[in-house]
Design an enzyme around this catalytic site. Structure first.
Site, PDB file in Angstrom:
ATOM      1  N   LYS A  52       0.808  -1.193   0.000  1.00 51.18           N
ATOM      2  CA  LYS A  52       0.000   0.000   0.000  1.00 51.18           C
ATOM      3  C   LYS A  52       0.855   1.264   0.000  1.00 51.18           C
ATOM      4  O   LYS A  52       0.375   2.355  -0.292  1.00 51.18           O
ATOM      5  CB  LYS A  52      -0.847   0.039   1.293  1.00 51.18           C
ATOM      6  N   GLY A  53       2.106   1.114   0.382  1.00 52.29           N
ATOM      7  CA  GLY A  53       2.946   2.277   0.663  1.00 52.29           C
ATOM      8  C   GLY A  53       3.084   3.276  -0.467  1.00 52.29           C
ATOM      9  O   GLY A  53       3.308   4.461  -0.239  1.00 52.29           O
ATOM     10  N   ASP A 109       7.329   3.217  -2.766  1.00 56.14           N
ATOM     11  CA  ASP A 109       7.655   4.258  -1.800  1.00 56.14           C
ATOM     12  C   ASP A 109       9.114   4.159  -1.358  1.00 56.14           C
ATOM     13  O   ASP A 109       9.797   5.163  -1.239  1.00 56.14           O
ATOM     14  CB  ASP A 109       6.711   4.220  -0.579  1.00 56.14           C
ATOM     15  N   ASP A 112      14.443  -0.833  -0.017  1.00 59.35           N
ATOM     16  CA  ASP A 112      15.114  -1.136   1.246  1.00 59.35           C
ATOM     17  C   ASP A 112      16.099  -2.284   0.993  1.00 59.35           C
ATOM     18  O   ASP A 112      17.179  -2.070   0.454  1.00 59.35           O
ATOM     19  CB  ASP A 112      14.026  -1.466   2.278  1.00 59.35           C
ATOM     20  N   LYS A 140      17.133   3.448   0.589  1.00 59.94           N
ATOM     21  CA  LYS A 140      18.061   3.183   1.702  1.00 59.94           C
ATOM     22  C   LYS A 140      19.126   2.235   1.175  1.00 59.94           C
ATOM     23  O   LYS A 140      19.047   1.023   1.379  1.00 59.94           O
ATOM     24  CB  LYS A 140      17.313   2.473   2.835  1.00 59.94           C
ATOM     25  N   PHE A 161      14.367   4.722  10.754  1.00 64.88           N
ATOM     26  CA  PHE A 161      13.042   4.135  10.690  1.00 64.88           C
ATOM     27  C   PHE A 161      12.052   5.230  10.273  1.00 64.88           C
ATOM     28  O   PHE A 161      11.735   6.121  11.057  1.00 64.88           O
ATOM     29  CB  PHE A 161      12.724   3.570  12.071  1.00 64.88           C
ATOM     30  N   VAL A 162      11.607   5.175   9.009  1.00 68.20           N
ATOM     31  CA  VAL A 162      10.797   6.273   8.486  1.00 68.20           C
ATOM     32  C   VAL A 162       9.330   5.896   8.321  1.00 68.20           C
ATOM     33  O   VAL A 162       9.000   4.758   7.988  1.00 68.20           O
ATOM     34  CB  VAL A 162      11.346   6.802   7.136  1.00 68.20           C
ATOM     35  N   ASP A 168       4.306   3.140   6.866  1.00 63.45           N
ATOM     36  CA  ASP A 168       3.579   2.921   8.115  1.00 63.45           C
ATOM     37  C   ASP A 168       4.450   2.343   9.227  1.00 63.45           C
ATOM     38  O   ASP A 168       5.537   1.817   8.982  1.00 63.45           O
ATOM     39  CB  ASP A 168       2.422   1.941   7.880  1.00 63.45           C
TER      40      ASP A 168
HETATM   41  C1  PRP Z   1       7.545  -1.894   2.157  1.00 66.09           C
HETATM   42  C2  PRP Z   1       7.647  -0.875   1.046  1.00 66.09           C
HETATM   43  C3  PRP Z   1       8.181  -1.692  -0.107  1.00 66.09           C
HETATM   44  C4  PRP Z   1       9.036  -2.733   0.576  1.00 66.09           C
HETATM   45  C5  PRP Z   1      10.470  -2.368   0.471  1.00 66.09           C
HETATM   46  O1  PRP Z   1       6.346  -2.568   2.011  1.00 66.09           O
HETATM   47  O2  PRP Z   1       6.401  -0.312   0.752  1.00 66.09           O
HETATM   48  O3  PRP Z   1       7.136  -2.324  -0.821  1.00 66.09           O
HETATM   49  O4  PRP Z   1       8.639  -2.757   1.959  1.00 66.09           O
HETATM   50  O5  PRP Z   1      11.261  -3.282   1.174  1.00 66.09           O
HETATM   51  P1  PRP Z   1      12.326  -4.230   0.518  1.00 66.09           P
HETATM   52  O6  PRP Z   1      13.163  -3.409  -0.425  1.00 66.09           O
HETATM   53  O7  PRP Z   1      13.110  -4.708   1.711  1.00 66.09           O
HETATM   54  O8  PRP Z   1      11.624  -5.361  -0.180  1.00 66.09           O
HETATM   55  P2  PRP Z   1       5.619  -3.355   3.181  1.00 66.09           P
HETATM   56  O9  PRP Z   1       5.890  -4.827   3.021  1.00 66.09           O
HETATM   57  O10 PRP Z   1       5.961  -2.758   4.490  1.00 66.09           O
HETATM   58  O11 PRP Z   1       4.087  -3.146   2.798  1.00 66.09           O
HETATM   59  P3  PRP Z   1       3.265  -1.790   2.667  1.00 66.09           P
HETATM   60  O12 PRP Z   1       3.701  -1.122   1.390  1.00 66.09           O
HETATM   61  O13 PRP Z   1       1.841  -2.237   2.596  1.00 66.09           O
HETATM   62  O14 PRP Z   1       3.564  -0.952   3.877  1.00 66.09           O
END
Ligand code: PRP
Length: 194
Positions: A52-53, A109, A112, A140, A161-162, A168
């Site tokens: 969703k991010g 978004d 990571d 990051k 931690f953002v 979220d």
């Molecule tokens: C977060 C973010 C990316 C992913 C990045 O999603 O929105 O999709 O993690 O991390 P990575 O590079 O380590 O794979 P999350 O799984 O928290 O779901 P969300 O978007 O619903 O918050």
């Protein structure tokens, strides 16, 4: 200099400070949109947002873009986030339409570990888009586990931690207009939180 405060409704034991203000975010997104339009030479661009991010970034990016823009969404679940071990990603919601022969921009978004984008690039490439590019608001780089990079990066950020602007903590803070650093006082952060 005093730390900038947000209007975030924080829970006890949590506090936020602004890392990237809403105006910086919007200015940067406008620049990215111009670069994307230039690179795609004003051909139609199909934006694929990762739920969703990415929804706020995708919405603002789309509004700053000129020319023909269409939208679709995809969702994944990462076992790696829960266990910190396997790093496996699986599709939980697929696209509604075919991307074959289209100009596709995957919109995230945050980049990571890179596991999500790396997995999605493999999945989407198999569907033979005309072009497949990646836009992320935040990168990051020091957290990367797999070698992947984005074609368009809003901001490179340190390993903090953002939350906010789609990001979220326990499903909260997504609606903040600023990107903020969340501090937890006397609490352990949920595994995999970015
Ligand atoms: C977060 C973010 C990316 C992913 C990045 O999603 O929105 O999709 O993690 O991390 P990575 O590079 O380590 O794979 P999350 O799984 O928290 O779901 P969300 O978007 O619903 O918050």
């Amino acid at each position: 200099m005093p730390k900038k405060k947000t209007t975030a409704a924080t829970m006890p034991g949590e506090s936020t400070r602004i890392l990237l203000s809403r105006s910086r975010v919007q200015t940067r997104i406008a620049t990215l949109a111009r670069e994307i339009n230039r690179d795609f030479r004003d051909e139609p661009v199909h934006l694929v947002g990762v739920l969703k991010g990415a929804i706020f970034f995708l919405a603002d990016l789309a509004r700053h873009m000129s020319g023909e823009v269409s939208l679709d969404f995809i969702s994944v679940s990462s076992y790696g986030k829960e266990t910190q071990s396997s790093g496996q990603v699986r599709l939980t919601k697929d696209l509604d339409t075919s991307i074959e022969g289209r100009n596709v921009l995957l919109v995230e978004d945050i980049l990571d570990t890179g596991l999500t984008v790396s997995y999605l690039l493999r999945v989407l490439e198999q569907r033979r888009p005309k072009r497949l590019r990646v836009a992320v608001l935040l990168d990051k780089t020091e957290r990367r586990k797999v070698p992947v990079s984005a074609d368009y990066v809003g901001f490179r950020i340190p390993n903090e931690f953002v939350v906010g602007y789609g990001l979220d903590y326990a499903e909260r803070y997504r609606n903040l207009a600023d990107v903020c650093v969340l501090s937890l006082h006397g609490k352990a952060k949920k595994e995999g939180a970015v």
